[in-house]
Design a protein around this motif. Structure first.
Motif, PDB file in Angstrom:
ATOM      1  N   ILE A  32       0.857  -1.173   0.000  1.00 59.92           N
ATOM      2  CA  ILE A  32       0.000   0.000   0.000  1.00 59.92           C
ATOM      3  C   ILE A  32       0.897   1.228   0.000  1.00 59.92           C
ATOM      4  O   ILE A  32       1.806   1.332   0.821  1.00 59.92           O
ATOM      5  N   THR A  34       1.132   5.480   0.048  1.00 57.82           N
ATOM      6  CA  THR A  34       0.447   6.724   0.369  1.00 57.82           C
ATOM      7  C   THR A  34       0.853   7.753  -0.675  1.00 57.82           C
ATOM      8  O   THR A  34       2.039   7.980  -0.902  1.00 57.82           O
ATOM      9  N   ARG A  63      -4.073  10.063  -0.183  1.00 55.94           N
ATOM     10  CA  ARG A  63      -4.878   8.843  -0.318  1.00 55.94           C
ATOM     11  C   ARG A  63      -3.937   7.645  -0.323  1.00 55.94           C
ATOM     12  O   ARG A  63      -2.736   7.779  -0.545  1.00 55.94           O
ATOM     13  N   GLN A  64      -4.497   6.492  -0.070  1.00 53.77           N
ATOM     14  CA  GLN A  64      -3.702   5.260  -0.112  1.00 53.77           C
ATOM     15  C   GLN A  64      -4.208   4.395  -1.249  1.00 53.77           C
ATOM     16  O   GLN A  64      -5.406   4.297  -1.483  1.00 53.77           O
ATOM     17  N   GLU A  65      -3.246   3.801  -1.959  1.00 58.04           N
ATOM     18  CA  GLU A  65      -3.577   2.906  -3.068  1.00 58.04           C
ATOM     19  C   GLU A  65      -2.892   1.575  -2.860  1.00 58.04           C
ATOM     20  O   GLU A  65      -1.721   1.523  -2.462  1.00 58.04           O
ATOM     21  N   THR A  67      -0.966  -1.107  -4.410  1.00 56.48           N
ATOM     22  CA  THR A  67      -0.196  -1.257  -5.652  1.00 56.48           C
ATOM     23  C   THR A  67       0.110  -2.716  -5.954  1.00 56.48           C
ATOM     24  O   THR A  67       0.491  -3.046  -7.069  1.00 56.48           O
TER      25      THR A  67
END
Length: 148
Positions: A32, A34, A63-65, A67
């Motif tokens: 994850i 940021t 936001r957090q993605e 990956t």
């Protein structure tokens, strides 16, 4: 009391695993990240001569993605009845011969032995202290099945 290091071996198996085989899984955690960005809320206002009368307004958005999603990977292991004291002694000697184990030959799966197993298997792409059948075969400790 801590669980035996090979207590879970054979408890889970991938779909379609042959009966009577033992397996272990390795969890590869999700990655994850940021992400922080400056986002324009309103543009700058300028007069007719090009002078900025009101600067642009920005806001910071975070936001957090994900990956890389979480993965579970299986590998075949020896079954618990195969891990005899003689086998473990041979395992310790094989790991010592490769410079991965420098403890006493105790015939027990102690902390040093499990750490050496992990170091050896990392070269094989397996991050686990549970001895895989692939590692046991590459160490010359378990028979290799030949194709017909």
């Amino acid at each position: 009391m801590a669980p035996a290091p090979f207590e879970r071996v054979g408890r889970s198996a991938p779909p379609g695993a042959p009966p009577g085989t033992c397996w272990e899984s390795v969890i590869i955690p999700a990655r994850i990240e940021t992400i922080t960005e400056q986002v324009m809320i309103s543009e700058a206002e300028t007069s007719a001569d090009g002078t900025i009368t009101k600067p642009a307004v920005f806001a910071t958005e975070t936001r957090q993605e994900i990956t890389r999603p979480r993965e579970e990977s299986y590998f075949q292991t020896l079954c618990p009845d195969e891990l005899t004291p003689d086998y473990i002694s041979s395992l310790q000697r094989a790991l010592a011969a490769r410079g991965l184990y420098d403890g006493l030959i105790t015939a027990t799966l102690n902390t040093q032995t499990r750490a050496a197993i992990r170091r050896y298997q990392q070269e094989l792409g397996i991050d686990s202290q549970t001895l895989s059948l692939r590692a046991a075969r590459s160490l010359g400790l378990s028979a290799v099945e030949l194709a017909d």
